[in-house]
Design a protein around this motif. Structure first.
Motif, PDB file in Angstrom:
ATOM      1  N   ASN A  76       0.842  -1.193   0.000  1.00 33.42           N
ATOM      2  CA  ASN A  76       0.000   0.000   0.000  1.00 33.42           C
ATOM      3  C   ASN A  76       0.879   1.244   0.000  1.00 33.42           C
ATOM      4  N   SER A  79       0.179   4.471   2.217  1.00 36.50           N
ATOM      5  CA  SER A  79       0.419   4.525   3.653  1.00 36.50           C
ATOM      6  C   SER A  79       1.701   5.315   3.896  1.00 36.50           C
ATOM      7  N   THR A  86       2.558  -3.397   4.153  1.00 33.97           N
ATOM      8  CA  THR A  86       2.685  -4.533   3.244  1.00 33.97           C
ATOM      9  C   THR A  86       1.921  -5.725   3.802  1.00 33.97           C
ATOM     10  N   TRP A 123      -1.068   1.229  -5.362  1.00 30.32           N
ATOM     11  CA  TRP A 123      -0.840  -0.092  -4.776  1.00 30.32           C
ATOM     12  C   TRP A 123      -0.036  -0.924  -5.758  1.00 30.32           C
ATOM     13  N   LEU A 172      -8.410  -4.457  -3.449  1.00 28.54           N
ATOM     14  CA  LEU A 172      -7.619  -3.720  -2.467  1.00 28.54           C
ATOM     15  C   LEU A 172      -8.142  -3.900  -1.042  1.00 28.54           C
ATOM     16  N   ARG A 233     -10.670   4.149  -0.876  1.00 24.76           N
ATOM     17  CA  ARG A 233      -9.500   3.808  -1.697  1.00 24.76           C
ATOM     18  C   ARG A 233      -8.275   4.629  -1.318  1.00 24.76           C
ATOM     19  N   ASP A 237      -5.881   3.125   5.346  1.00 25.75           N
ATOM     20  CA  ASP A 237      -4.702   3.007   6.197  1.00 25.75           C
ATOM     21  C   ASP A 237      -4.553   4.310   6.982  1.00 25.75           C
ATOM     22  N   SER A 240      -1.971   6.836   5.834  1.00 26.38           N
ATOM     23  CA  SER A 240      -2.015   7.373   4.470  1.00 26.38           C
ATOM     24  C   SER A 240      -1.781   8.884   4.458  1.00 26.38           C
TER      25      SER A 240
END
Length: 351
Positions: A76, A79, A86, A123, A172, A233, A237, A240
């Motif tokens: 990702n 993030s 991961t 991603w 995802l 999307r 996280d 992010s």
């Protein structure tokens, strides 16, 4: 000693020698058999500890998907930029479930110019088998776009594809918590109860104040739903960098493309608009519920908890559709038609 006794002794010695030789021969045969059997056990155990998965279903990209898949790695990049989150899929049943997602959508190859930003994909998905297939998930075209954009690198080929937005998001979401905008099995309250709740929520207000409250909670509801659809999307996280875009009015610089965008605060805008109306009602329960929606959304923003942002939406949703703007009516198509028939039971004024 006579000759007969001598012959008997010699015969016994010969028999003894033959028995010893034969015994050694048999021992060697059994030893070899044991070695062979042990070898088979070791091979069997080796196979058991190195399971692989071979895709059964086929579609437009099958030739780029390896056989003998041992693991799948999802990175990702939305993030922590220095240490991206991961995920590893190593169990065969999970690998199979994940790979089956790829056959639930049509892979429409892009024939026009290729994207020039795939080096910084949002991603990355590494499918490791007899060779490695790399999928770069570039995103979707926007809030109303129905396409996800994916680039595949495998066997010295690079191909760009459109896939359905739904499957793109499901891929995802495979390794972490899933969020649904409208997911409830509660029965919708009767219209009679909704009218009674509306009378309580709007009691003591002038006609102008009522109209202002009705208009603004609808506007807040629509904006929050659209932002949540994009958030799943971008900011699932908590690390992010895109959280800055949802919690600040400042111009946001995309860390991958360098593009500067002004999205108007996103969640922060919704929070500020909610602050303007949460104290308008004179009904105590209504004020408490709207204050709870405000507090929950603010906590979600402060803690980078997307779950709390979704919880705040549920309260606003119930008040818009089943209390303040009852009966449900729409000026234009909603973000999700399923919301029209979804009730969360979070309006305490609705008894």
């Amino acid at each position: 000693m006579n000759m007969k006794k001598v012959y008997i002794i010699i015969l016994l010695i010969l028999i003894t020698i033959l028995l010893i030789v034969f015994g050694l021969y048999l021992g060697n045969i059994f030893a070899n058999k044991i070695d062979v059997n042990m070898s088979k056990v070791e091979i069997y155990n080796t196979e058991q500890t190195n399971e692989v998965y071979n895709p059964i279903k086929t579609n437009e990209i099958s030739k780029y998907i390896p056989h003998n898949i041992t693991n799948i790695i999802l990175i990702n990049n939305m993030s922590d930029l220095a240490n991206p989150t991961t995920y590893y899929i190593t169990e065969i049943p999970q690998i199979e479930k994940f790979m089956n997602l790829f056959t639930k959508t049509h892979w429409n190859e892009r024939q026009d110019a290729k994207y020039d930003t795939f080096d910084d994909a949002l991603w990355e998905i590494h499918i490791v088998g007899e060779f490695e297939c790399l999928l770069k998930m570039q995103g979707i075209g926007g809030i109303n776009s129905q396409n996800g954009v994916v680039q595949i690198e495998a066997k010295d080929n690079i191909k760009d594809y459109y896939i359905s937005r739904e499957i793109y998001m499901e891929i995802l979401a495979f390794t972490n918590e899933k969020y649904y905008l409208h997911d409830s099995n509660l029965e919708i309250p009767s219209q009679e109860k909704c009218y009674a709740a509306q009378d309580k929520a709007l009691e003591g207000l002038t006609e102008d104040a009522k109209k202002n409250l009705q208009k603004n909670i609808r506007y807040i509801h629509i904006n929050l739903e659209n932002e949540l659809l994009d958030a799943v999307r971008l900011i699932k996280d908590k690390n992010s960098p895109y959280w800055d875009d949802f919690t600040s009015y400042e111009v946001f610089t995309d860390p991958f493309t360098g593009t500067k965008v002004d999205n108007g605060g996103r969640f922060l805008y919704v929070l500020d608009e909610l602050a303007k109306i949460k104290n308008i009602p004179t009904n105590a329960k209504t004020k408490e519920d709207l204050q709870k929606a405000y507090n929950t959304l603010k906590e979600g923003m402060d803690e980078h908890s997307l779950k709390k942002c979704f919880e705040a939406h549920k309260i606003i949703h119930d008040y818009d559709y089943f209390v303040i703007n009852t009966p449900v009516h729409l000026e234009f198509p909603p973000a999700d038609w399923g919301g029209v028939t979804t009730y969360f039971g979070l309006s305490t004024v609705l008894e």
